[in-house]
Design a protein around this motif. Sequence first.
Motif, PDB file in Angstrom:
ATOM      1  N   PRO A   1       0.714  -1.133  -0.128  1.00  0.00           N
ATOM      2  CA  PRO A   1       0.135   0.035  -0.033  1.00  0.00           C
ATOM      3  C   PRO A   1       1.026   1.411  -0.186  1.00  0.00           C
ATOM      4  O   PRO A   1       1.941   1.294   0.738  1.00  0.00           O
ATOM      5  CB  PRO A   1      -0.738   0.096   1.468  1.00  0.00           C
ATOM      6  CG  PRO A   1      -0.433  -1.506   1.651  1.00  0.00           C
ATOM      7  CD  PRO A   1       0.576  -1.892   1.411  1.00  0.00           C
ATOM      8  N   GLN A   2       0.217   2.259  -0.718  1.00  0.00           N
ATOM      9  CA  GLN A   2       1.218   3.583  -0.781  1.00  0.00           C
ATOM     10  C   GLN A   2       0.462   4.818  -0.865  1.00  0.00           C
ATOM     11  O   GLN A   2      -0.575   4.804  -1.472  1.00  0.00           O
ATOM     12  CB  GLN A   2       1.997   3.387  -1.912  1.00  0.00           C
ATOM     13  CG  GLN A   2       3.029   4.852  -2.157  1.00  0.00           C
ATOM     14  CD  GLN A   2       4.073   4.887  -3.324  1.00  0.00           C
ATOM     15  OE1 GLN A   2       3.774   5.383  -4.152  1.00  0.00           O
ATOM     16  NE2 GLN A   2       5.034   3.968  -2.891  1.00  0.00           N
ATOM     17  N   GLY A   3       0.538   5.779   0.133  1.00  0.00           N
ATOM     18  CA  GLY A   3      -0.033   6.957   0.118  1.00  0.00           C
ATOM     19  C   GLY A   3       0.878   8.000  -0.700  1.00  0.00           C
ATOM     20  O   GLY A   3       1.019   7.987  -1.662  1.00  0.00           O
ATOM     21  N   GLY A   4       1.070   8.939   0.250  1.00  0.00           N
ATOM     22  CA  GLY A   4       2.027  10.211  -0.373  1.00  0.00           C
ATOM     23  C   GLY A   4       3.492   9.620  -0.328  1.00  0.00           C
ATOM     24  O   GLY A   4       4.194  10.619  -0.849  1.00  0.00           O
TER      25      GLY A   4
ATOM     26  N   THR B   1       5.787   9.744   1.540  1.00  0.00           N
ATOM     27  CA  THR B   1       6.961  10.450   2.422  1.00  0.00           C
ATOM     28  C   THR B   1       7.284   9.773   3.642  1.00  0.00           C
ATOM     29  O   THR B   1       8.121  10.322   4.515  1.00  0.00           O
ATOM     30  CB  THR B   1       6.014  11.750   2.971  1.00  0.00           C
ATOM     31  OG1 THR B   1       4.953  11.444   3.985  1.00  0.00           O
ATOM     32  CG2 THR B   1       5.653  12.371   1.805  1.00  0.00           C
TER      33      THR B   1
ATOM     34  N   VAL C   1       9.302   7.357   6.420  1.00  0.00           N
ATOM     35  CA  VAL C   1      10.601   7.735   6.469  1.00  0.00           C
ATOM     36  C   VAL C   1      11.339   6.126   6.557  1.00  0.00           C
ATOM     37  O   VAL C   1      12.819   6.205   6.254  1.00  0.00           O
ATOM     38  CB  VAL C   1      10.977   8.350   7.836  1.00  0.00           C
ATOM     39  CG1 VAL C   1      12.393   8.611   8.185  1.00  0.00           C
ATOM     40  CG2 VAL C   1      10.382   9.759   7.590  1.00  0.00           C
TER      41      VAL C   1
ATOM     42  N   GLY D   1      -4.522   8.589   4.942  1.00  0.00           N
ATOM     43  CA  GLY D   1      -4.443   6.957   5.152  1.00  0.00           C
ATOM     44  C   GLY D   1      -2.995   6.559   5.520  1.00  0.00           C
ATOM     45  O   GLY D   1      -2.836   5.761   6.474  1.00  0.00           O
TER      46      GLY D   1
ATOM     47  N   GLY E   1      -4.199  -4.472   7.362  1.00  0.00           N
ATOM     48  CA  GLY E   1      -5.257  -3.976   6.485  1.00  0.00           C
ATOM     49  C   GLY E   1      -5.084  -3.032   5.647  1.00  0.00           C
ATOM     50  O   GLY E   1      -4.185  -2.111   5.881  1.00  0.00           O
TER      51      GLY E   1
ATOM     52  N   ASN F   1      14.041  18.755   4.999  1.00  0.00           N
ATOM     53  CA  ASN F   1      13.801  19.189   3.653  1.00  0.00           C
ATOM     54  C   ASN F   1      15.642  19.311   3.142  1.00  0.00           C
ATOM     55  O   ASN F   1      15.679  18.818   1.888  1.00  0.00           O
ATOM     56  CB  ASN F   1      13.463  20.813   3.337  1.00  0.00           C
ATOM     57  CG  ASN F   1      11.868  20.573   3.544  1.00  0.00           C
ATOM     58  OD1 ASN F   1      11.384  19.520   3.574  1.00  0.00           O
ATOM     59  ND2 ASN F   1      11.334  21.641   3.644  1.00  0.00           N
TER      60      ASN F   1
HETATM   61  C1  LIG Z   1       9.809  16.565   5.344  1.00  0.00           C
HETATM   62  C2  LIG Z   1       9.233  15.484   6.054  1.00  0.00           C
HETATM   63  C3  LIG Z   1       8.743  15.723   7.368  1.00  0.00           C
HETATM   64  C4  LIG Z   1       8.349  14.724   8.272  1.00  0.00           C
HETATM   65  N1  LIG Z   1       7.645  15.051   9.395  1.00  0.00           N
HETATM   66  C5  LIG Z   1       7.242  13.987  10.276  1.00  0.00           C
HETATM   67  C6  LIG Z   1       6.728  14.273  11.657  1.00  0.00           C
HETATM   68  O1  LIG Z   1       6.926  15.437  12.036  1.00  0.00           O
HETATM   69  N2  LIG Z   1       5.946  13.353  12.278  1.00  0.00           N
HETATM   70  C7  LIG Z   1       5.724  11.990  11.941  1.00  0.00           C
HETATM   71  O2  LIG Z   1       5.298  11.225  12.298  1.00  0.00           O
HETATM   72  N3  LIG Z   1       6.237  11.728  10.351  1.00  0.00           N
HETATM   73  C8  LIG Z   1       6.833  12.777   9.684  1.00  0.00           C
HETATM   74  N4  LIG Z   1       7.425  12.377   8.434  1.00  0.00           N
HETATM   75  C9  LIG Z   1       7.307  11.056   7.855  1.00  0.00           C
HETATM   76  C10 LIG Z   1       5.807  10.867   7.015  1.00  0.00           C
HETATM   77  O3  LIG Z   1       5.309  12.078   6.500  1.00  0.00           O
HETATM   78  C11 LIG Z   1       4.796  10.160   7.765  1.00  0.00           C
HETATM   79  O4  LIG Z   1       5.126   8.990   8.203  1.00  0.00           O
HETATM   80  C12 LIG Z   1       3.549   9.915   6.926  1.00  0.00           C
HETATM   81  O5  LIG Z   1       2.348   9.666   7.827  1.00  0.00           O
HETATM   82  C13 LIG Z   1       3.392   9.177   5.930  1.00  0.00           C
HETATM   83  O6  LIG Z   1       2.260   9.443   5.152  1.00  0.00           O
HETATM   84  P1  LIG Z   1       2.192   8.973   3.735  1.00  0.00           P
HETATM   85  O7  LIG Z   1       0.846   9.372   3.116  1.00  0.00           O
HETATM   86  O8  LIG Z   1       3.323   9.822   2.755  1.00  0.00           O
HETATM   87  O9  LIG Z   1       2.600   7.515   3.723  1.00  0.00           O
HETATM   88  P2  LIG Z   1       3.230   6.721   3.017  1.00  0.00           P
HETATM   89  O10 LIG Z   1       4.792   6.908   2.968  1.00  0.00           O
HETATM   90  O11 LIG Z   1       2.902   6.508   1.577  1.00  0.00           O
HETATM   91  O12 LIG Z   1       3.062   5.071   3.692  1.00  0.00           O
HETATM   92  C14 LIG Z   1       3.691   4.953   4.936  1.00  0.00           C
HETATM   93  C15 LIG Z   1       3.269   3.617   5.397  1.00  0.00           C
HETATM   94  O13 LIG Z   1       2.036   3.566   5.527  1.00  0.00           O
HETATM   95  C16 LIG Z   1       1.402   2.606   4.672  1.00  0.00           C
HETATM   96  N5  LIG Z   1       0.054   2.978   4.101  1.00  0.00           N
HETATM   97  C17 LIG Z   1       0.035   4.309   3.299  1.00  0.00           C
HETATM   98  N6  LIG Z   1      -1.261   4.044   3.004  1.00  0.00           N
HETATM   99  C18 LIG Z   1      -1.986   3.266   3.563  1.00  0.00           C
HETATM  100  C19 LIG Z   1      -3.352   2.913   3.539  1.00  0.00           C
HETATM  101  N7  LIG Z   1      -4.418   3.443   2.956  1.00  0.00           N
HETATM  102  N8  LIG Z   1      -3.771   1.603   4.106  1.00  0.00           N
HETATM  103  C20 LIG Z   1      -2.962   0.767   4.762  1.00  0.00           C
HETATM  104  N9  LIG Z   1      -1.528   1.265   4.738  1.00  0.00           N
HETATM  105  C21 LIG Z   1      -1.052   2.447   4.159  1.00  0.00           C
HETATM  106  C22 LIG Z   1       2.577   2.183   3.807  1.00  0.00           C
HETATM  107  O14 LIG Z   1       2.406   0.873   3.209  1.00  0.00           O
HETATM  108  C23 LIG Z   1       3.676   2.337   4.489  1.00  0.00           C
HETATM  109  O15 LIG Z   1       3.813   1.218   5.359  1.00  0.00           O
HETATM  110  C24 LIG Z   1       7.984  13.419   7.641  1.00  0.00           C
HETATM  111  C25 LIG Z   1       8.392  13.091   6.271  1.00  0.00           C
HETATM  112  C26 LIG Z   1       8.936  14.209   5.654  1.00  0.00           C
HETATM  113  C27 LIG Z   1       9.491  13.816   4.348  1.00  0.00           C
END
Ligand SMILES: Cc1cc2nc3c(=O)[nH]c(=O)nc-3n(C[C@H](O)[C@H](O)[C@H](O)COP(=O)(O)OP(=O)(O)OC[C@H]3O[C@@H](n4cnc5c(N)ncnc54)[C@H](O)[C@@H]3O)c2cc1C
Length: 501
Positions: free
Chosen positions: A109-112, A114, A116, A182, A244, A372
């Motif tokens: 599964p992939q959301g945004g 981002t 880490v 998500g 899930g 960044n």
């Molecule tokens: C500049 C920057 C700053 C950040 N600051 C913070 C911060 O302050 N605090 C923090 O907690 N994190 C931070 N992060 C990390 C990141 O942004 C978070 O972990 C965020 O919640 C990930 O969301 P995403 O949509 O990018 O998920 P993704 O990176 O796409 O996925 C994250 C995980 O969730 C799973 N997933 C995604 N969507 C679903 C779905 N619909 N159902 C089931 N599983 C799913 C993926 O398989 C993966 O395991 C930062 C990242 C960056 C790049």
Amino acid sequence: MFSKVLKTYTGRANGFYRNLSQKLPEFTKNVFDVSRGNYNYINDGHIDYFRRVLGTNRVITNPEDAEKYNVDWFSQVRESSNLVVKPKTTEEVSKILSFCNENKLAVCPQGGNTGVNGGSIPVFDEVIISTELMNEIISLDEDSGVLVCQAGCILETIDNKAATKDLIVPLDLGAKGSCQIGGNVSTNAGGLRLLRFGNLHGNILGLEVVKADGEILDCLGTLKKDNTGYHLKHLFIGSEGTLGFVTKVSIQCPSRPKYINVAFLGLQNFNKALKTLKLLRYRLGEILSAIEMIDYCSMDFIKNVVGQQSPIGDYPFYLLIETSGSNALHNEEKLNSFLEESLQKALVLNGTVANEPNKVQDIWSIRENIPNGFQKVASKMLYYDVSVPLAHYYTIVDDVADYAKDISERVFGFGHIGDGNLHLHIQLKNDLTKEVKSNFDSFILEKIVRYKGSISAEHGVGFTKAKLMDKIKPPSTLKVMKDLKKLMDPNGILNPYKIFI
Ligand SMILES: Cc1cc2nc3c(=O)[nH]c(=O)nc-3n(C[C@H](O)[C@H](O)[C@H](O)COP(=O)(O)OP(=O)(O)OC[C@H]3O[C@@H](n4cnc5c(N)ncnc54)[C@H](O)[C@@H]3O)c2cc1C
């Protein structure tokens, strides 16, 4: 003395965007010791099925178009999965998962993207299920403050929607312009204002989730209180797509604070930072919304790598404090009296305060520009996101700096000190190797265990921390986690190689 004048920085304006021109990392399977699970390989018949369900445009098989889904933001992990599917509805997710489960095809599964720790990137040839087209805001109830939306809504978009009704989404992070709700739920993201709003286990009222076998689980409640049986939604908050697939989210949005002040303070040493923290909690309690720590080396990093200077000159430590509330005078008086006391007690050496939105953002950009800047030196960076009891919060940075002195450019710490969460970073002189990573993992793990901390405060385990799980979790706890995984996903198709290897 405190100044109200700030330089204007070119900080984040409309959220965060990944720099696609950065150097690609080596393929994960060539760098890490990991073997492919016993899954079937994708064939033309499978691709035909996905095209029948989604249409040709929402099934990506071209390697060039698939590339951005195969590399994480921090360029730590990379795969070359040539199948990305983009459902729009829960029913489509259900059909995809049911088919993958029957055909034993692994999915990621992939959301945004981002995340880490490499959780959102396949390790071998998993089918990437992207939620980027699941971006409908379903409802926003002004009276209760409950917002219901699809999982692929970008965090900043739903916050902007909440703002139209003077509400706020109780989560904010530097990646808010790209990360999706998500993904936030699946990582149990913490962020900048956890201090004020608490974590997502408290703010998520309900979820709709598709199980590995395609069954749709409706836990999409909108009630604040509902004690009828097991609270299943919590299973999926922070489970990183291994139990899930989250398709819809309902979230409680509190009132949006009307007045915001930030202060950026310079301090002489960490001991003074701790004393300031105590005074902050005592004097500003109910109006505090964020407390971030930045050390000298972090500031030096953004000065040299991003080109942004400290607005108050050089100090060994900085604290960024945000207060927010509904009464400007009350907030300002409280903040000013705290600042006077901290100066009188010689806790703080210098500082600047701001309440105009663009200047508030200028100060926040200092903090946000630290991660960044990582993209510019990605191949040389090592990241740890740890929780450490405050007494050892900075000891661990000194320990690592000492350990790494011959091979590092800088070792620095910054983060959500108000929650005991430290981002610990090592910028190496040379490119990171498997051996160097493994040595640092062992060293930091040993310190974390000794200081009774956690190896992941808010970023989850994903792929890059999965090997540490059996070293930090008691065997009985790990066994229950694995039993749960087996129950929810008997074929192990959901995000394999993540959390456990
Ligand atoms: C500049 C920057 C700053 C950040 N600051 C913070 C911060 O302050 N605090 C923090 O907690 N994190 C931070 N992060 C990390 C990141 O942004 C978070 O972990 C965020 O919640 C990930 O969301 P995403 O949509 O990018 O998920 P993704 O990176 O796409 O996925 C994250 C995980 O969730 C799973 N997933 C995604 N969507 C679903 C779905 N619909 N159902 C089931 N599983 C799913 C993926 O398989 C993966 O395991 C930062 C990242 C960056 C790049």
